[in-house]
Design an enzyme around this catalytic site. Structure first.
Site, PDB file in Angstrom:
ATOM      1  N   ASP A  78       1.201   9.307  -5.888  1.00 29.64           N
ATOM      2  CA  ASP A  78       0.993  10.665  -5.911  1.00 29.64           C
ATOM      3  C   ASP A  78       1.183  11.278  -4.520  1.00 29.64           C
ATOM      4  O   ASP A  78       1.183  12.777  -4.049  1.00 29.64           O
ATOM      5  CB  ASP A  78      -0.110  11.462  -6.340  1.00 29.64           C
ATOM      6  CG  ASP A  78      -1.309  10.395  -6.035  1.00 29.64           C
ATOM      7  OD1 ASP A  78      -1.006   9.271  -5.497  1.00 29.64           O
ATOM      8  OD2 ASP A  78      -2.483  11.167  -5.977  1.00 29.64           O
ATOM      9  N   HIS A  81       0.924   5.135  -2.331  1.00 28.73           N
ATOM     10  CA  HIS A  81       0.398   5.708  -3.173  1.00 28.73           C
ATOM     11  C   HIS A  81       1.265   6.713  -4.131  1.00 28.73           C
ATOM     12  O   HIS A  81       2.316   7.490  -3.557  1.00 28.73           O
ATOM     13  CB  HIS A  81      -0.673   6.862  -2.725  1.00 28.73           C
ATOM     14  CG  HIS A  81      -1.767   6.157  -2.294  1.00 28.73           C
ATOM     15  ND1 HIS A  81      -3.101   6.149  -3.000  1.00 28.73           N
ATOM     16  CD2 HIS A  81      -2.192   5.663  -0.962  1.00 28.73           C
ATOM     17  CE1 HIS A  81      -4.029   5.518  -2.201  1.00 28.73           C
ATOM     18  NE2 HIS A  81      -3.373   5.169  -1.213  1.00 28.73           N
ATOM     19  N   ASP A 141       1.812   3.990   2.965  1.00 29.61           N
ATOM     20  CA  ASP A 141       0.495   4.786   2.456  1.00 29.61           C
ATOM     21  C   ASP A 141       1.129   6.112   1.727  1.00 29.61           C
ATOM     22  O   ASP A 141       1.161   5.669   0.277  1.00 29.61           O
ATOM     23  CB  ASP A 141      -0.281   5.131   3.654  1.00 29.61           C
ATOM     24  CG  ASP A 141      -1.623   5.603   3.200  1.00 29.61           C
ATOM     25  OD1 ASP A 141      -2.158   5.340   1.873  1.00 29.61           O
ATOM     26  OD2 ASP A 141      -2.355   6.391   3.762  1.00 29.61           O
ATOM     27  N   HIS A 154      -9.852   0.154  -0.599  1.00 26.96           N
ATOM     28  CA  HIS A 154      -9.799   1.039   0.719  1.00 26.96           C
ATOM     29  C   HIS A 154     -11.041   0.618   1.568  1.00 26.96           C
ATOM     30  O   HIS A 154     -12.204   0.853   1.024  1.00 26.96           O
ATOM     31  CB  HIS A 154      -9.721   2.235   0.505  1.00 26.96           C
ATOM     32  CG  HIS A 154      -8.335   2.889   0.082  1.00 26.96           C
ATOM     33  ND1 HIS A 154      -7.621   2.688  -1.153  1.00 26.96           N
ATOM     34  CD2 HIS A 154      -7.513   3.740   0.726  1.00 26.96           C
ATOM     35  CE1 HIS A 154      -6.466   3.135  -1.148  1.00 26.96           C
ATOM     36  NE2 HIS A 154      -6.400   3.713  -0.081  1.00 26.96           N
ATOM     37  N   GLY A 214     -10.119   7.491  -2.481  1.00 32.13           N
ATOM     38  CA  GLY A 214     -10.680   8.718  -2.098  1.00 32.13           C
ATOM     39  C   GLY A 214     -11.551   8.565  -0.834  1.00 32.13           C
ATOM     40  O   GLY A 214     -11.326   7.724   0.020  1.00 32.13           O
ATOM     41  N   GLU A 236     -11.104   2.397   7.126  1.00 36.24           N
ATOM     42  CA  GLU A 236      -9.995   3.521   7.624  1.00 36.24           C
ATOM     43  C   GLU A 236     -10.897   4.714   8.033  1.00 36.24           C
ATOM     44  O   GLU A 236     -10.886   4.960   9.315  1.00 36.24           O
ATOM     45  CB  GLU A 236      -9.311   3.940   6.172  1.00 36.24           C
ATOM     46  CG  GLU A 236      -8.318   5.142   6.662  1.00 36.24           C
ATOM     47  CD  GLU A 236      -7.808   5.732   5.421  1.00 36.24           C
ATOM     48  OE1 GLU A 236      -6.689   6.262   5.702  1.00 36.24           O
ATOM     49  OE2 GLU A 236      -8.367   5.681   4.248  1.00 36.24           O
ATOM     50  N   HIS A 284       1.028  -1.202  -0.131  1.00 35.33           N
ATOM     51  CA  HIS A 284      -0.084   0.054   0.074  1.00 35.33           C
ATOM     52  C   HIS A 284       0.765   1.088  -0.065  1.00 35.33           C
ATOM     53  O   HIS A 284       1.424   1.668   0.967  1.00 35.33           O
ATOM     54  CB  HIS A 284      -0.771   0.003   1.358  1.00 35.33           C
ATOM     55  CG  HIS A 284      -2.094   1.022   1.143  1.00 35.33           C
ATOM     56  ND1 HIS A 284      -3.423   0.409   1.259  1.00 35.33           N
ATOM     57  CD2 HIS A 284      -2.048   2.213   0.889  1.00 35.33           C
ATOM     58  CE1 HIS A 284      -4.132   1.420   1.113  1.00 35.33           C
ATOM     59  NE2 HIS A 284      -3.382   2.707   0.872  1.00 35.33           N
TER      60      HIS A 284
END
Length: 354
Positions: A23, A21, A292, A205, A178, A208, A19
């Site tokens: 960006d 990201h 993350d 996801h 998102g 969370e 996991h």
């Protein structure tokens, strides 16, 4: 005797990331340089140290919404092919330098189309960047790609189509990212049905910013193979009595892609001391440790290992187990997972424990 769990030893340990990201992991200096070359406006500072601190401080709000605000700048500078190639290459190199031997890195292609790139152009540029980064790191790392649909937007099917189209070119699976609360995973079920029909993999996801209901929808309605974070599955465990949903997740060996620092920053848990990672590990869940967003959380895989070692007293055997569980949950063929575990991970930890 075993090697002490020092920061340097933790960097040497072979690691697997499920996991991360794209960006959320840019170098601050890269953000500054890409903003200048692309005309992106609004950076709070052009000093790389101060900018890194700004991303970290903004992420420490305890709110997922605030946590996500920094992405306006990272995505803002990732709107052409050259930028995507550079960012992807640097991501692979940075992870390799931290001892990561395999990483599944995720991103939403639609976030990189504001200046005219097609979805396909975005995917192909990122894939080129990952291959360049692998080569630049001496092929010490292999990167697989997860393509994300934004759960607040429509059109999940077009991202699922891209996963199938590019799965022989390094795209290994699908995700939805998102805001979780208010946008359930089963909002566009046909996308998941299509992925299953095509024998494609996906994680979701869940658990969370929303509770067990979100996890239940992801697992039972959509058929998630892994859970992005999944930290709130602990709400279905009372005094070590595992509820039916939690037992299903555990017994089916559905991997929990936990990100300790991020989980605190987004408010998924109140503090590191209250993070359920040790409790879940002790109860037999397939727990994994992940980054993350390395820029937003100012973290690394070795740093996240250090965080849970310091807080919960984990040792080399625990970190070895987390890494093997992560490798076994990769969206790779069985023979490749076995080779990674037997030829890279096990010998690496054997050296550290010898």
């Amino acid at each position: 005797m075993p090697t002490p769990l020092s920061p340097e030893a933790l960097r040497r340990a072979p690691k697997v990331v499920l996991h991360d990201h794209l960006d959320g992991g840019l170098r601050p200096q890269t953000v500054i340089e890409l903003a200048e070359s692309s005309g992106h406006q609004g950076l709070p500072t052009t000093d790389p140290v101060e900018l890194g601190n700004w991303f970290r401080d903004n992420a420490n709000s305890g709110s997922l919404v605030r946590y996500l605000e920094g992405f306006a700048h990272t995505c803002g500078v990732m709107q052409d092919e050259a930028a995507l190639v550079r960012v992807a290459s640097e991501a692979a190199q940075d992870l390799a330098a931290d001892g990561v031997v395999y990483a599944e890195i995720r991103y939403a292609p639609e976030l990189f189309t504001e200046k005219g790139l097609s979805l396909e152009q975005a995917v192909e540029a990122v894939q080129e960047g990952f291959r360049q980064g692998e080569a630049a790191s001496g092929n010490r790392i292999k990167v697989g790609t997860l393509l994300c649909a934004m759960r607040q937007n429509d059109g999940w099917q077009r991202i699922a189509d891209l996963v199938v189209k590019y799965r022989d070119q390094g795209v290994v699976g699908f995700d939805i990212a998102g805001p979780e609360l208010g946008f359930p995973a089963d909002r566009e079920l046909p996308a998941f049905e299509y992925l299953r029909e095509q024998n494609a993999h996906f994680t979701i996801h869940a658990g969370e910013a929303d509770g067990p209901e979100s996890i239940w929808r992801a697992v039972q309605h959509c058929g998630a193979e892994r859970l992005g974070h999944g930290v709130r599955i602990a709400e279905d465990i009372k005094d070590d009595q595992v509820g039916h949903l939690a037992a299903y997740v555990r017994d089916r060996r559905i991997a929990l892609e936990m990100c300790p620092t991020s989980n605190i920053q987004t408010g998924a848990v109140a503090s590191l001391a209250e993070h359920p990672i040790k409790r879940l590990a002790d109860l037999g869940f397939r727990v994994t440790v992940n980054t993350d967003n390395r820029l937003m959380s100012d973290c690394s895989m070795s740093g996240e290992f250090g965080v849970v070692v310091d807080q919960f007293g984990f040792g080399w055997d625990d970190l070895h187990r987390f890494t093997v569980d992560a490798a076994d949950a990769l969206f790779l063929p069985l023979d490749e997972r076995k080779a990674l575990i037997e030829n890279v991970i096990n010998p690496g930890y054997a050296d550290l424990k010898a």
